[in-house]
Scaffold this active site. Structure first.
Site, mmCIF file in Angstrom:
data_model
loop_
_atom_site.group_PDB
_atom_site.id
_atom_site.type_symbol
_atom_site.label_atom_id
_atom_site.label_comp_id
_atom_site.label_asym_id
_atom_site.label_seq_id
_atom_site.Cartn_x
_atom_site.Cartn_y
_atom_site.Cartn_z
ATOM 1 N N LYS A 192 -2.794 -10.433 7.598
ATOM 2 C CA LYS A 192 -2.444 -9.886 6.283
ATOM 3 C C LYS A 192 -1.545 -8.666 6.467
ATOM 4 O O LYS A 192 -2.001 -7.569 6.739
ATOM 5 C CB LYS A 192 -3.686 -9.484 5.485
ATOM 6 C CG LYS A 192 -3.314 -9.285 4.018
ATOM 7 C CD LYS A 192 -4.169 -8.271 3.294
ATOM 8 C CE LYS A 192 -3.816 -6.840 3.574
ATOM 9 N NZ LYS A 192 -2.506 -6.393 3.094
ATOM 10 N N GLU A 267 -8.799 0.104 14.334
ATOM 11 C CA GLU A 267 -7.844 0.962 15.047
ATOM 12 C C GLU A 267 -7.249 1.882 13.995
ATOM 13 O O GLU A 267 -6.482 1.442 13.140
ATOM 14 C CB GLU A 267 -6.758 0.132 15.722
ATOM 15 C CG GLU A 267 -7.336 -0.805 16.764
ATOM 16 C CD GLU A 267 -6.285 -1.408 17.675
ATOM 17 O OE1 GLU A 267 -5.280 -0.739 17.958
ATOM 18 O OE2 GLU A 267 -6.484 -2.546 18.099
ATOM 19 N N CYS A 301 0.537 6.222 14.940
ATOM 20 C CA CYS A 301 -0.838 6.712 15.071
ATOM 21 C C CYS A 301 -0.994 7.606 16.297
ATOM 22 O O CYS A 301 -1.789 8.528 16.307
ATOM 23 C CB CYS A 301 -1.791 5.531 15.148
ATOM 24 S SG CYS A 301 -1.327 4.347 16.428
ATOM 25 N N GLU A 401 -4.215 14.151 9.368
ATOM 26 C CA GLU A 401 -3.104 13.326 9.853
ATOM 27 C C GLU A 401 -2.024 13.312 8.766
ATOM 28 O O GLU A 401 -2.249 12.777 7.675
ATOM 29 C CB GLU A 401 -3.583 11.894 10.129
ATOM 30 C CG GLU A 401 -2.493 11.008 10.686
ATOM 31 C CD GLU A 401 -2.921 9.543 10.828
ATOM 32 O OE1 GLU A 401 -3.573 9.017 9.917
ATOM 33 O OE2 GLU A 401 -2.594 8.944 11.869
HETATM 34 P P1 NAD Z 1 -3.904 1.712 5.101
HETATM 35 O O1 NAD Z 1 -5.275 1.906 5.582
HETATM 36 O O2 NAD Z 1 -3.549 2.218 3.768
HETATM 37 O O3 NAD Z 1 -3.502 0.170 5.068
HETATM 38 C C1 NAD Z 1 -3.631 -0.628 6.225
HETATM 39 C C2 NAD Z 1 -3.854 -2.052 5.811
HETATM 40 O O4 NAD Z 1 -5.121 -2.143 5.182
HETATM 41 C C3 NAD Z 1 -2.832 -2.607 4.812
HETATM 42 O O5 NAD Z 1 -2.515 -3.938 5.166
HETATM 43 C C4 NAD Z 1 -3.593 -2.574 3.514
HETATM 44 O O6 NAD Z 1 -3.146 -3.537 2.586
HETATM 45 C C5 NAD Z 1 -4.997 -2.882 3.990
HETATM 46 N N1 NAD Z 1 -6.045 -2.477 3.069
HETATM 47 C C6 NAD Z 1 -6.097 -1.363 2.313
HETATM 48 N N2 NAD Z 1 -7.237 -1.343 1.603
HETATM 49 C C7 NAD Z 1 -7.926 -2.469 1.908
HETATM 50 C C8 NAD Z 1 -9.166 -3.026 1.496
HETATM 51 N N3 NAD Z 1 -9.927 -2.416 0.599
HETATM 52 N N4 NAD Z 1 -9.557 -4.200 2.018
HETATM 53 C C9 NAD Z 1 -8.793 -4.830 2.935
HETATM 54 N N5 NAD Z 1 -7.604 -4.363 3.358
HETATM 55 C C10 NAD Z 1 -7.168 -3.190 2.854
HETATM 56 O O7 NAD Z 1 -3.079 2.331 6.273
HETATM 57 P P2 NAD Z 1 -1.541 2.461 6.331
HETATM 58 O O8 NAD Z 1 -1.237 3.640 5.488
HETATM 59 O O9 NAD Z 1 -0.909 1.137 6.011
HETATM 60 O O10 NAD Z 1 -1.258 2.757 7.868
HETATM 61 C C11 NAD Z 1 -1.215 4.053 8.337
HETATM 62 C C12 NAD Z 1 -2.484 4.363 9.072
HETATM 63 O O11 NAD Z 1 -2.678 3.405 10.106
HETATM 64 C C13 NAD Z 1 -2.428 5.703 9.751
HETATM 65 O O12 NAD Z 1 -3.653 6.358 9.610
HETATM 66 C C14 NAD Z 1 -2.174 5.344 11.198
HETATM 67 O O13 NAD Z 1 -2.597 6.315 12.101
HETATM 68 C C15 NAD Z 1 -2.934 4.072 11.330
HETATM 69 N N6 NAD Z 1 -2.449 3.277 12.459
HETATM 70 C C16 NAD Z 1 -3.258 3.129 13.556
HETATM 71 C C17 NAD Z 1 -2.823 2.406 14.659
HETATM 72 C C18 NAD Z 1 -3.697 2.239 15.894
HETATM 73 O O14 NAD Z 1 -3.410 1.364 16.713
HETATM 74 N N7 NAD Z 1 -4.760 3.015 16.055
HETATM 75 C C19 NAD Z 1 -1.547 1.829 14.653
HETATM 76 C C20 NAD Z 1 -0.753 2.000 13.511
HETATM 77 C C21 NAD Z 1 -1.224 2.726 12.420
#
Ligand code: NAD
Length: 495
Positions: A192, A267, A301, A401
């Site tokens: 997704k 993650e 991240c 962050e």
């Molecule tokens: P986000 O949590 O807003 O969204 C991530 C994903 O989760 C999206 O696909 C979103 O549609 C989905 N999502 C949101 N709410 C949901 C729910 N209730 N149920 C199911 N899915 C849901 O994060 P973001 O803003 O897209 O990404 C940025 C964050 O991701 C930052 O905190 C970053 O540090 C982290 N990140 C971590 C890694 C890692 O490997 N540790 C890598 C990249 C990004």
């Protein structure tokens, strides 16, 4: 500075198509019946394409197809070698269409196209290659049971149907890496992509249909997290949920999966400390710190967003670091000379500016912190590389962050204080140490609460093979391919 979108004469614009991107359901591309989302280019805030979203019935169909694939279907009957061959075929297609994928990632994600080629595409290919080889070789283990007629062996088995929820800051490389590991392990993958940025992965979905995966082995269902994401997270046919995203989303998903004890792997984010000791090679430390802090406009991240500098070299380091921050070419992501593009969306942009204002009130803005006013950049979500100095450790800019091109710098006196400040965070994803002393490097790395530590550089290579897990609130669950596998122990009486 040119805006390459003028006139949209580049034929690659046609990749966005006139119809919304379809979803990959079963083994074919179909229009989603659950509505349409917009793809917005961060460099000019214009809608450049659309994607269709599955409805509840299509989500049900996808899970049914994935279940069939792993519960005795054609996918489950393939050998590891066959699965590896399919991943290699996909790698050939990614290589052949790399230019298109890079274009879509640059426009839809605002990422500098040269960086997409050298990092996102390269890591995607590396991951497909690595996991293709892992597919055909899965080592088990044996322990001496102490009883000569009882033999033990362990084997790794697929978990089943895996839901992989992707972030927007690198849909292609994060998505390909995780998908390759899921499929190499013999699981069915439902991916997704994030609603904010999915064009590159939706183009990949089109390429996936040319590979010849059996129906249900890999499906791509984009859409809002609260709708498409939650319907999949809570579906009893999904065996494992894996999220790359924010801490709040991770906590929410854990709540949803708790009742059924569904395997959940997270993650999440980081506020990663970067420790610069007085004996460090300062020009090198400043260069790496700028790479660590500002790459992809800080939307990584693993960014080194919280720099701690030993007091005797504080001013000298800051001068060199600011010079690097000011030397980045910030502009049109499609210009090959651009190093940093805009940030990826309106919410992100607003949030980052709030932290810049906090920095202005509570610290010193050494560079950046001012909105661009030129004809190209004022139309996009551009933020200049910003250095906040003399930041108190408890200032929100140093605690939260920010996920943008804003780096905080704080002085420290001795090693004990540096370690205390570094570890005083709810996150524990990455950390860095710059020193010329092997003893300091050894002691400090062992004391840092982080899943990855960089010494005298920032970011690691070979990450696809190593895998990584965040400490504390930065992550939960397994590492690498094993997080998509479960271990079975078999005890056999030989008499
Ligand atoms: P986000 O949590 O807003 O969204 C991530 C994903 O989760 C999206 O696909 C979103 O549609 C989905 N999502 C949101 N709410 C949901 C729910 N209730 N149920 C199911 N899915 C849901 O994060 P973001 O803003 O897209 O990404 C940025 C964050 O991701 C930052 O905190 C970053 O540090 C982290 N990140 C971590 C890694 C890692 O490997 N540790 C890598 C990249 C990004």
């Amino acid at each position: 500075m040119a805006d390459s979108t003028n006139g949209r004469t580049d034929p690659r614009w046609s990749l966005f198509g006139t119809d919304p991107f379809p979803i990959l359901l079963g083994d074919g591309l179909v229009a989603g019946s659950g509505g349409v989302g917009e793809l917005v280019a961060p460099h000019n805030r214009q809608v450049v394409g659309r994607f269709s979203v599955p409805d509840a019935g299509q989500i049900e169909q996808a899970v049914t197809a994935a279940r069939a694939a792993v519960d005795g279907g054609a996918w489950s009957r393939l050998t590891g070698r066959d699965r590896g061959d399919l991943l290699r075929r996909l790698a050939e297609l990614v290589e052949k269409h790399a230019d298109e994928l890079a274009f879509l990632e640059a426009v839809d994600g605002g990422k500098a196209i040269s960086g997409v080629r050298s990092n996102d595409i390269a890591v995607s290919l590396e991951a497909l290659d690595y996991f293709a080889s892992r597919a055909s070789f899965r080592a088990g283990a044996a322990v001496d049971t102490g009883d000569p007629v009882v033999h033990h062996r362990s084997r790794w088995e697929p978990v089943g149907v895996v839901l992989e929820i992707l972030p927007w800051n690198g849909p292609l490389w994060t998505g390909v890496q995780r998908m390759a590991a899921i499929l190499a392990g013999g699981n069915a993958a439902i991916l997704k992509p994030a609603e904010l940025s999915s064009a590159s992965f939706l183009r990949l979905a089109q390429l996936i249909t040319q590979v010849g995966f059996p129906p249900g082995a890999v499906q791509v269902l984009p859409g809002p997290g609260r709708v498409v994401g939650e319907a999949l997270v809570t579906h009893p046919g999904v065996d494992l949920v894996s999220l790359t995203g924010g801490v709040q989303t991770g906590a929410h998903i854990l709540g949803l999966t708790a009742a059924s004890i569904k395997r959940t792997v997270l993650e999440l984010g980081g506020k990663n400390p970067n420790l610069v000791f007085a004996d460090a090679d300062l020009p090198s430390a400043a260069m790496w710190s700028a790479i660590g802090g500002f790459s992809n406009s800080g939307q990584i991240c693993a960014s080194g967003s919280r720099i701690l500098v030993q007091r005797p070299v504080y001013d000298e380091f800051l001068a060199a670091f600011v010079a690097h921050a000011e030397s980045f070419v910030v502009g049109d992501p499609l210009d090959p000379d651009t190093q940093l593009g805009p940030v990826n969306g309106a919410n992100q942009w607003d949030k980052i500016w709030e932290y810049v204002e906090i920095g202005r009130e509570q610290a010193t803005v050494l560079t950046g912190g001012v909105r661009y006013d030129d004809p190209v950049r004022r139309d996009g979500w551009y933020i200049p590389p910003t250095v906040l100095a003399d930041v108190a450790p408890n200032c929100p800019a140093a605690v939260d962050e920010i996920f943008g091109p804003v780096v905080t710098v704080t002085p420290f006196d001795d090693t004990a204080e540096a370690i205390r400040l570094a570890n005083d965070s709810r996150y524990g994803l990455t950390a860095g140490v710059f020193t010329s002393s092997l003893a300091t490097a050894g002691t400090v790395t062992d004391s840092l609460a982080a899943g990855q530590v960089f010494v005298n550089q920032w970011f690691g290579t070979g990450g696809v093979a190593i895998g990584s897990q965040g400490y504390k609130q930065s992550g939960l669950g397994g590492v690498g391919m094993e997080k998509y596998l479960q271990q079975k122990n078999v005890f056999t009486r030989l008499t």
